[in-house]
Design a protein around this motif. Structure first.
Motif, short mmCIF file in Angstrom:
data_model
loop_
_atom_site.label_atom_id
_atom_site.label_comp_id
_atom_site.label_asym_id
_atom_site.label_seq_id
_atom_site.Cartn_x
_atom_site.Cartn_y
_atom_site.Cartn_z
N GLY A 109 28.08 -4.97 54.28
CA GLY A 109 27.29 -4.88 53.06
C GLY A 109 27.81 -5.83 52.01
O GLY A 109 28.57 -6.77 52.31
N ASN A 110 27.41 -5.59 50.78
CA ASN A 110 27.78 -6.51 49.70
C ASN A 110 27.66 -5.72 48.39
O ASN A 110 26.58 -5.31 48.01
CB ASN A 110 26.84 -7.72 49.69
CG ASN A 110 27.34 -8.82 48.79
OD1 ASN A 110 28.53 -8.93 48.52
ND2 ASN A 110 26.42 -9.64 48.30
N LEU A 111 28.79 -5.51 47.74
CA LEU A 111 28.82 -4.70 46.52
C LEU A 111 28.88 -5.63 45.31
O LEU A 111 29.78 -6.46 45.20
CB LEU A 111 30.04 -3.77 46.54
CG LEU A 111 30.13 -2.85 47.76
CD1 LEU A 111 31.46 -2.10 47.78
CD2 LEU A 111 28.96 -1.88 47.80
N LEU A 112 27.93 -5.48 44.41
CA LEU A 112 27.85 -6.35 43.24
C LEU A 112 28.24 -5.57 41.98
O LEU A 112 28.03 -4.36 41.90
CB LEU A 112 26.44 -6.91 43.10
CG LEU A 112 25.99 -7.75 44.31
CD1 LEU A 112 24.54 -8.17 44.16
CD2 LEU A 112 26.89 -8.98 44.48
N VAL A 125 44.94 -6.27 48.82
CA VAL A 125 45.77 -7.46 49.08
C VAL A 125 44.88 -8.71 49.06
O VAL A 125 45.28 -9.74 48.54
CB VAL A 125 46.48 -7.32 50.45
CG1 VAL A 125 47.21 -8.60 50.81
CG2 VAL A 125 47.44 -6.12 50.42
N GLY A 126 43.70 -8.60 49.62
CA GLY A 126 42.77 -9.72 49.66
C GLY A 126 41.76 -9.66 48.52
O GLY A 126 41.98 -8.95 47.53
N SER A 127 40.66 -10.37 48.68
CA SER A 127 39.72 -10.52 47.58
C SER A 127 38.31 -10.05 47.94
O SER A 127 37.34 -10.50 47.34
CB SER A 127 39.69 -11.98 47.14
OG SER A 127 39.41 -12.82 48.25
N THR A 128 38.18 -9.16 48.93
CA THR A 128 36.85 -8.69 49.31
C THR A 128 36.47 -7.44 48.51
O THR A 128 37.33 -6.64 48.13
CB THR A 128 36.78 -8.33 50.81
OG1 THR A 128 37.70 -7.27 51.06
CG2 THR A 128 37.15 -9.53 51.67
N ASP A 129 35.14 -7.29 48.31
CA ASP A 129 34.61 -6.03 47.78
C ASP A 129 34.93 -4.88 48.73
O ASP A 129 35.13 -3.74 48.30
CB ASP A 129 33.09 -6.16 47.57
CG ASP A 129 32.37 -6.65 48.84
OD1 ASP A 129 33.00 -7.32 49.67
OD2 ASP A 129 31.17 -6.36 48.97
N ALA A 168 26.01 2.63 45.05
CA ALA A 168 25.09 2.23 43.98
C ALA A 168 25.21 0.74 43.66
O ALA A 168 24.33 0.16 43.02
CB ALA A 168 25.36 3.06 42.72
N HIS A 169 26.31 0.13 44.13
CA HIS A 169 26.54 -1.30 43.84
C HIS A 169 25.96 -2.23 44.91
O HIS A 169 26.08 -3.45 44.78
CB HIS A 169 28.05 -1.56 43.69
CG HIS A 169 28.64 -0.92 42.47
ND1 HIS A 169 28.68 -1.55 41.25
CD2 HIS A 169 29.16 0.32 42.27
CE1 HIS A 169 29.23 -0.74 40.35
NE2 HIS A 169 29.53 0.40 40.94
N GLY A 170 25.39 -1.65 45.98
CA GLY A 170 24.82 -2.52 47.01
C GLY A 170 25.00 -1.91 48.39
O GLY A 170 25.53 -0.80 48.54
#
Lengths: 273, 273
Positions: A109-112, A125-129, A168-170
């Motif tokens: 998915g993809n959370l905005l 640690v990383g930069s993913t949603d 709710a964010h995606g």
């Protein structure tokens, strides 16, 4: 977007057949080329194989496909990057420890506009949603149940609330496991199948490979396989209704009291397979 | 007791050669048959390969030996069980997250009458004294530095104090890394070597295998290899004095202000290689 694969069984089972089809989606039959990973629970322990290379030509994926690791709970992921560079630290599944249990998480998915606050207990640690959502979930579980694991009903209810808030964010399809149960949340797309006696021949959708499960199983075996889209083309897969959190244990969805849906749908197919 | 292997470099380097000799100790040239594991940091991420099988006939060890994963910090361990059954959850190295960094830990030794209290922040999953010590260390670091990583000097000093306290319970040789630095504590036995230009031919002590590092390196490369006992028989390895904590960074021990020893010895060989 990414591809998810999960397995939950009542006896330790290898995932070589399903993984063969899944692996092909990482650069051969599909475009998910931004790394892959798989986690196998064995007892209280867990083994995670991660590779930022495409799974279709990964030596580690070749090992996993050929080397039968028997497990009650498996979570795998093939990545098509949306947020976060293609790097090892952004490769799913992610691992943390809570309550003296390892927890494994993978997300499709993809959370905005999603920027949870972290109190330091679990920090990405990383930069993913995706890893942020995992840390958010564990932080909330640790705060709500500071004395250790709650009842399965309370855990399910807490995860549903978290899935609603974060979702709710995606799109927020995810697989989560502590080695005892496998939680599968469908936000937009997730399917599953229960394989049990009488076992039959299954044929992969992504490769011309078949397996006769009746030769590999006992009549008591029960295996739930959860995937973004069906992995075989001659079996009936069940679409999980969007807004549903299923808890799998011993190879089947578990009825945990309140199994009404998260967002107005119906708990898909639970107990009917 | 167990065998430790660590590597710390100034450029990403594979550990295939050293691992070949190390792997043989897991059931061929030595009796450490109770599982093995290896962790590779790559950027902020880490890959951990664990196997409760003897390394000498492990398919996963074969992959690691042949597949060059380039890393600045590697920690490997071959287990001879003292406490805790031979199970995946008791297989070193162990992994946790603190301050948004992955931490990896492996231990050679045996801690007796050691039962640290855990506040829930880090809880052992398995039943080894080693994982308990790792959780103890991280819990203390999190409590002492709640706002994030301290200075290298403060971190080194805190780890020395923890090594003294925990090491009072028995042999406590360990390797610890957060991907930036590799901490090597010698309680009873630990050796290291710095390989740098001019590079020469090295020959394994455990297998009749040689490598000419001058063919594989640039003049700027520097690699520290730390092992329980020397891995090669034609190079000079430096014994770390018992009671010493060395911090390796960029392929060499780092001078961190107070580098006097933990227990009365002298900081072994630091900067002299």
């Amino acid at each position: 977007m990414c591809q998810l694969l999960g397995m939950n069984c009542n006896v330790p089972t290898d995932i070589c057949f399903s993984f063969a089809g899944f692996q092909a989606r990482g650069g051969v039959t599909d475009h998910h080329r931004d790394g892959w990973g798989i986690a196998f629970f064995e007892g209280r322990g867990v083994r995670v194989f991660l590779d930022p290379q495409p799974s279709a030509n990964s030596q580690i994926a070749e090992l996993v496909r050929r080397y039968p690791i028997r497990s009650l709970n498996v979570i795998a992921h093939i990545r098509k990057a949306t947020q976060g560079e293609v790097k090892l630290e952004n490769t799913h599944p992610f691992q943390r420890e809570l309550w003296g249990q390892y927890w494994i998480f993978a997300h499709n998915g993809n959370l905005l506009d999603y920027a949870p606050g972290f109190d330091g207990r679990f920090v990405p640690v990383g930069s993913t949603d995706s890893e942020a959502a995992f840390c958010d979930i564990l932080q909330c579980l640790a705060a709500e149940f500071p004395d250790g694991p709650p009842s399965p009903q309370a855990l399910h209810a807490a995860l549903r609330r978290l899935a609603i808030r974060i979702g709710a964010h995606g799109p927020f399809n995810f697989l989560l496991s502590n080695g005892e149960r496998l939680f599968a949340h469908c936000s937009t797309r997730l399917t599953y199948i229960i394989r049990k006696a009488p076992f039959a021949v299954a044929h992969l959708a992504d490769q011309d490979v078949s397996v006769d499960f009746s030769q590999l199983t006992t009549p008591e075996d029960r295996v739930a396989v959860i995937a973004t889209t069906p992995l075989t083309d001659n079996e009936t897969w069940h679409a999980i209704a969007p807004g549903t959190l299923l808890t799998f244990r011993h190879g089947a969805p578990e009825a945990l009291g309140d199994t009404a849906t998260i967002a107005g749908g119906s708990e898909a197919e639970a107990g009917s397979v």
